[in-house]
Design a protein around this motif. Structure first.
Motif, PDB file in Angstrom:
ATOM      1  N   ILE A 213      -4.783   1.360  -5.575  1.00  0.00           N
ATOM      2  CA  ILE A 213      -4.175   1.234  -4.254  1.00  0.00           C
ATOM      3  C   ILE A 213      -4.601  -0.092  -3.623  1.00  0.00           C
ATOM      4  O   ILE A 213      -5.783  -0.397  -3.523  1.00  0.00           O
ATOM      5  CB  ILE A 213      -4.561   2.423  -3.354  1.00  0.00           C
ATOM      6  CG1 ILE A 213      -3.941   3.711  -3.908  1.00  0.00           C
ATOM      7  CG2 ILE A 213      -4.111   2.185  -1.921  1.00  0.00           C
ATOM      8  CD1 ILE A 213      -4.220   4.931  -3.080  1.00  0.00           C
ATOM      9  N   ASP A 214      -3.619  -0.859  -3.180  1.00  0.00           N
ATOM     10  CA  ASP A 214      -3.844  -2.184  -2.618  1.00  0.00           C
ATOM     11  C   ASP A 214      -4.079  -2.061  -1.115  1.00  0.00           C
ATOM     12  O   ASP A 214      -3.164  -1.748  -0.357  1.00  0.00           O
ATOM     13  CB  ASP A 214      -2.614  -3.051  -2.904  1.00  0.00           C
ATOM     14  CG  ASP A 214      -2.807  -4.504  -2.495  1.00  0.00           C
ATOM     15  OD1 ASP A 214      -3.780  -4.791  -1.779  1.00  0.00           O
ATOM     16  OD2 ASP A 214      -1.978  -5.336  -2.897  1.00  0.00           O
ATOM     17  N   THR A 215      -5.311  -2.297  -0.681  1.00  0.00           N
ATOM     18  CA  THR A 215      -5.649  -2.171   0.738  1.00  0.00           C
ATOM     19  C   THR A 215      -5.998  -3.528   1.359  1.00  0.00           C
ATOM     20  O   THR A 215      -6.717  -3.599   2.348  1.00  0.00           O
ATOM     21  CB  THR A 215      -6.838  -1.207   0.934  1.00  0.00           C
ATOM     22  OG1 THR A 215      -7.964  -1.703   0.192  1.00  0.00           O
ATOM     23  CG2 THR A 215      -6.495   0.179   0.463  1.00  0.00           C
ATOM     24  N   ARG A 216      -5.452  -4.591   0.787  1.00  0.00           N
ATOM     25  CA  ARG A 216      -5.794  -5.912   1.314  1.00  0.00           C
ATOM     26  C   ARG A 216      -5.377  -6.099   2.767  1.00  0.00           C
ATOM     27  O   ARG A 216      -5.964  -6.917   3.495  1.00  0.00           O
ATOM     28  CB  ARG A 216      -5.138  -7.003   0.454  1.00  0.00           C
ATOM     29  CG  ARG A 216      -5.870  -7.279  -0.861  1.00  0.00           C
ATOM     30  CD  ARG A 216      -5.131  -8.346  -1.653  1.00  0.00           C
ATOM     31  NE  ARG A 216      -3.808  -7.885  -2.056  1.00  0.00           N
ATOM     32  CZ  ARG A 216      -2.800  -8.713  -2.345  1.00  0.00           C
ATOM     33  NH1 ARG A 216      -2.959 -10.022  -2.240  1.00  0.00           N
ATOM     34  NH2 ARG A 216      -1.627  -8.225  -2.734  1.00  0.00           N
TER      35      ARG A 216
ATOM     36  N   THR B  79       4.051   4.360   3.121  1.00  0.00           N
ATOM     37  CA  THR B  79       3.999   3.065   2.449  1.00  0.00           C
ATOM     38  C   THR B  79       3.834   1.992   3.505  1.00  0.00           C
ATOM     39  O   THR B  79       4.297   2.136   4.652  1.00  0.00           O
ATOM     40  CB  THR B  79       5.274   2.770   1.625  1.00  0.00           C
ATOM     41  OG1 THR B  79       6.396   2.704   2.517  1.00  0.00           O
ATOM     42  CG2 THR B  79       5.509   3.828   0.581  1.00  0.00           C
ATOM     43  N   LEU B  80       3.172   0.910   3.133  1.00  0.00           N
ATOM     44  CA  LEU B  80       2.969  -0.213   4.047  1.00  0.00           C
ATOM     45  C   LEU B  80       3.048  -1.497   3.232  1.00  0.00           C
ATOM     46  O   LEU B  80       2.248  -1.704   2.322  1.00  0.00           O
ATOM     47  CB  LEU B  80       1.624  -0.094   4.762  1.00  0.00           C
ATOM     48  CG  LEU B  80       1.315  -1.090   5.876  1.00  0.00           C
ATOM     49  CD1 LEU B  80       0.335  -0.465   6.883  1.00  0.00           C
ATOM     50  CD2 LEU B  80       0.743  -2.390   5.347  1.00  0.00           C
TER      51      LEU B  80
ATOM     52  N   GLY C  56       1.668 -17.576   8.606  1.00  0.00           N
ATOM     53  CA  GLY C  56       0.758 -18.373   9.410  1.00  0.00           C
ATOM     54  C   GLY C  56      -0.435 -17.528   9.805  1.00  0.00           C
ATOM     55  O   GLY C  56      -1.097 -16.922   8.964  1.00  0.00           O
ATOM     56  N   SER C  57      -0.692 -17.441  11.103  1.00  0.00           N
ATOM     57  CA  SER C  57      -1.820 -16.644  11.591  1.00  0.00           C
ATOM     58  C   SER C  57      -1.415 -15.223  11.949  1.00  0.00           C
ATOM     59  O   SER C  57      -2.241 -14.449  12.435  1.00  0.00           O
ATOM     60  CB  SER C  57      -2.440 -17.324  12.818  1.00  0.00           C
ATOM     61  OG  SER C  57      -1.508 -17.376  13.885  1.00  0.00           O
ATOM     62  N   MET C  58      -0.136 -14.868  11.718  1.00  0.00           N
ATOM     63  CA  MET C  58       0.356 -13.540  12.063  1.00  0.00           C
ATOM     64  C   MET C  58       0.470 -12.662  10.813  1.00  0.00           C
ATOM     65  O   MET C  58       0.574 -13.163   9.697  1.00  0.00           O
ATOM     66  CB  MET C  58       1.730 -13.628  12.734  1.00  0.00           C
ATOM     67  CG  MET C  58       1.778 -14.525  13.954  1.00  0.00           C
ATOM     68  SD  MET C  58       3.382 -14.478  14.831  1.00  0.00           S
ATOM     69  CE  MET C  58       4.511 -15.023  13.543  1.00  0.00           C
ATOM     70  N   MET C  59       0.450 -11.345  11.010  1.00  0.00           N
ATOM     71  CA  MET C  59       0.676 -10.400   9.927  1.00  0.00           C
ATOM     72  C   MET C  59       1.852  -9.508  10.285  1.00  0.00           C
ATOM     73  O   MET C  59       1.929  -8.999  11.405  1.00  0.00           O
ATOM     74  CB  MET C  59      -0.557  -9.529   9.672  1.00  0.00           C
ATOM     75  CG  MET C  59      -0.432  -8.656   8.427  1.00  0.00           C
ATOM     76  SD  MET C  59      -1.874  -7.588   8.149  1.00  0.00           S
ATOM     77  CE  MET C  59      -1.337  -6.097   8.990  1.00  0.00           C
ATOM     78  N   LEU C  60       2.777  -9.340   9.331  1.00  0.00           N
ATOM     79  CA  LEU C  60       3.904  -8.430   9.503  1.00  0.00           C
ATOM     80  C   LEU C  60       3.748  -7.287   8.524  1.00  0.00           C
ATOM     81  O   LEU C  60       3.377  -7.503   7.360  1.00  0.00           O
ATOM     82  CB  LEU C  60       5.239  -9.131   9.242  1.00  0.00           C
ATOM     83  CG  LEU C  60       5.684 -10.198  10.236  1.00  0.00           C
ATOM     84  CD1 LEU C  60       5.161 -11.562   9.816  1.00  0.00           C
ATOM     85  CD2 LEU C  60       7.197 -10.241  10.323  1.00  0.00           C
ATOM     86  N   ALA C  61       4.026  -6.080   8.969  1.00  0.00           N
ATOM     87  CA  ALA C  61       3.894  -4.908   8.094  1.00  0.00           C
ATOM     88  C   ALA C  61       5.051  -3.948   8.332  1.00  0.00           C
ATOM     89  O   ALA C  61       5.280  -3.524   9.474  1.00  0.00           O
ATOM     90  CB  ALA C  61       2.566  -4.195   8.340  1.00  0.00           C
ATOM     91  N   ARG C  62       5.766  -3.627   7.273  1.00  0.00           N
ATOM     92  CA  ARG C  62       6.794  -2.598   7.352  1.00  0.00           C
ATOM     93  C   ARG C  62       6.194  -1.291   6.849  1.00  0.00           C
ATOM     94  O   ARG C  62       5.677  -1.232   5.729  1.00  0.00           O
ATOM     95  CB  ARG C  62       8.027  -2.968   6.523  1.00  0.00           C
ATOM     96  CG  ARG C  62       9.147  -1.943   6.668  1.00  0.00           C
ATOM     97  CD  ARG C  62      10.453  -2.425   6.083  1.00  0.00           C
ATOM     98  NE  ARG C  62      11.528  -1.465   6.334  1.00  0.00           N
ATOM     99  CZ  ARG C  62      12.807  -1.684   6.044  1.00  0.00           C
ATOM    100  NH1 ARG C  62      13.170  -2.826   5.476  1.00  0.00           N
ATOM    101  NH2 ARG C  62      13.723  -0.757   6.310  1.00  0.00           N
TER     102      ARG C  62
ATOM    103  N   PHE D  26       0.863  -1.191   0.000  1.00  0.00           N
ATOM    104  CA  PHE D  26       0.000   0.000   0.000  1.00  0.00           C
ATOM    105  C   PHE D  26       0.892   1.230   0.000  1.00  0.00           C
ATOM    106  O   PHE D  26       1.850   1.311   0.778  1.00  0.00           O
ATOM    107  CB  PHE D  26      -0.880  -0.022   1.249  1.00  0.00           C
ATOM    108  CG  PHE D  26      -1.621   1.261   1.527  1.00  0.00           C
ATOM    109  CD1 PHE D  26      -2.930   1.426   1.115  1.00  0.00           C
ATOM    110  CD2 PHE D  26      -1.009   2.302   2.217  1.00  0.00           C
ATOM    111  CE1 PHE D  26      -3.614   2.609   1.374  1.00  0.00           C
ATOM    112  CE2 PHE D  26      -1.680   3.488   2.482  1.00  0.00           C
ATOM    113  CZ  PHE D  26      -2.989   3.634   2.052  1.00  0.00           C
ATOM    114  N   THR D  27       0.591   2.203  -0.851  1.00  0.00           N
ATOM    115  CA  THR D  27       1.325   3.465  -0.825  1.00  0.00           C
ATOM    116  C   THR D  27       0.433   4.601  -1.283  1.00  0.00           C
ATOM    117  O   THR D  27      -0.458   4.409  -2.125  1.00  0.00           O
ATOM    118  CB  THR D  27       2.587   3.407  -1.711  1.00  0.00           C
ATOM    119  OG1 THR D  27       3.301   4.653  -1.597  1.00  0.00           O
ATOM    120  CG2 THR D  27       2.235   3.168  -3.170  1.00  0.00           C
TER     121      THR D  27
END
Length: 344
Positions: free
Chosen positions: A333-336, A48-49, A55-61, A10-11
């Motif tokens: 824009i990708d907001t998934r 930006t993201l 797995g069941s976790m989400m990581l976001a920079r 996402f940006t």
């Protein structure tokens, strides 16, 4: 080989400056209320993201500018999320007057947040890595599961440094992990995180009464996670099974929007996870409704639209939940990542 369905980018940086902040604010409000200065809004906002599922976790920079952010009782009641969140800063930092074991996080340090509790903080311009951990993955490993909101973990502790290294490595390798690898790693990570938090806990609750209420909420959440799919679940039944008065149960669930809303949110988040799984794309909505505790597909669709302002069929076609204010988002824009937060 990487799996593009497990990564989203996402940006707002390709948009005109006049639109950037509004688009960011409308997107990130799926979890936080944010604000920044008029000068930044007008002249130099960027964000930006890049998110991955492990797995069941989400990581976001995330890379963005100075902001004030908060998680309010109304937001908690509206979205029903009760995940845990851990932040690591590559550069920049954050500060909060609510911090435990400190009030600032600098590069290399970690900040832990319980999304079922209120919080507020201020960031500088930053580049950080966030990992969202489902409550049921971590809660049972913690000595005091409700007592770590806004805990600052300094990198002078070798276990904190090891944990930070794990987060960075997970993000680097996330696109290439096989499902069986991700399942193993999420449990390994949860054990390391629990070790850090269990060694850091102290007498941080404001009173023994508050501590007792927090511990009771652990039992309440576990009970509802185990029983939300029962169509016969009511506040009276829950109170009886939990050994609480009806009024006490309502009081403790007030921050989650009340008992009925808490149950409904658990059911709808489970439904969202089913709908987002391609293996269930041809499964009848009636079957999904029954699995999630609804008496009919009509009542399920009505509740789903009321929560997400979008239909189950729209989710299957790849659309994301809409913002409450209906603000338009550019098609490219990708907001998934917003939808992923609702499925953890």
């Amino acid at each position: 080989m990487s799996d593009p369905s497990k990564r989203t980018f996402f940006t707002v940086n390709d948009l005109p400056m006049s639109q950037r902040y509004d688009v960011w604010q409308n997107s990130i409000d799926c979890i936080f209320d944010v604000e920044t200065t008029p000068e930044i809004r007008k002249n130099k906002f960027f964000a930006t993201l890049e998110a991955d599922l492990v797995g069941s976790m989400m990581l976001a920079r995330t890379k963005s500018t100075h902001q004030f952010w908060s998680r309010t009782p109304s937001a908690i009641a509206a979205d029903g999320m009760d995940h845990y969140m851990l932040q690591f800063y590559y550069s920049g930092g954050a500060s909060s007057d609510q911090g435990k074991d400190g009030s600032e996080i600098a590069p290399g340090g970690l900040m832990f947040q319980d999304l079922s509790q209120t919080a507020r903080a201020t960031t500088s311009d930053f580049d950080n890595l966030v990992i969202i951990v489902p409550r049921d993955l971590l809660e049972g490993r913690l000595v005091l599961p409700e007592d770590h909101n806004m805990r600052f973990l300094g990198n002078s502790d070798p276990m904190v440094r090891i944990l930070a290294d794990q987060i960075v490595s997970l993000k680097k390798n996330a696109p290439y992990l096989l499902p069986e690898h991700a399942s193993t790693l999420e449990h390994t990570f949860a054990e390391t995180l629990a070790s850090c938090l269990n060694s850091a806990h102290g007498q941080t609750s404001s009173s023994s009464h508050r501590r007792q209420n927090l511990e009771t909420m652990i039992s309440i959440r576990r009970y509802f996670r185990q029983n939300f799919a029962s169509p016969d679940l009511t506040p009276d039944i829950a109170a009886r099974d939990l050994g609480l008065s009806r009024s006490k149960l309502y009081q403790l669930c007030e921050d989650q929007g009340g008992v009925y809303q808490y149950i409904r949110d658990l059911r709808l988040r489970h439904a969202m996870s089913i709908l987002c799984d391609q293996q269930n794309r041809d499964r009848p909505l009636y079957d999904i409704a029954l699995e999630c505790g609804f008496s009919s597909d009509a009542s399920f669709i009505r509740a789903f639209r009321g929560k997400f302002d979008i239909t189950p069929g729209d989710i299957r076609r790849g659309h994301s939940p809409k913002r409450e204010d209906g603000a338009p988002i550019a098609d490219h824009i990708d907001t998934r990542y917003e939808k992923w937060l609702h499925t953890l």
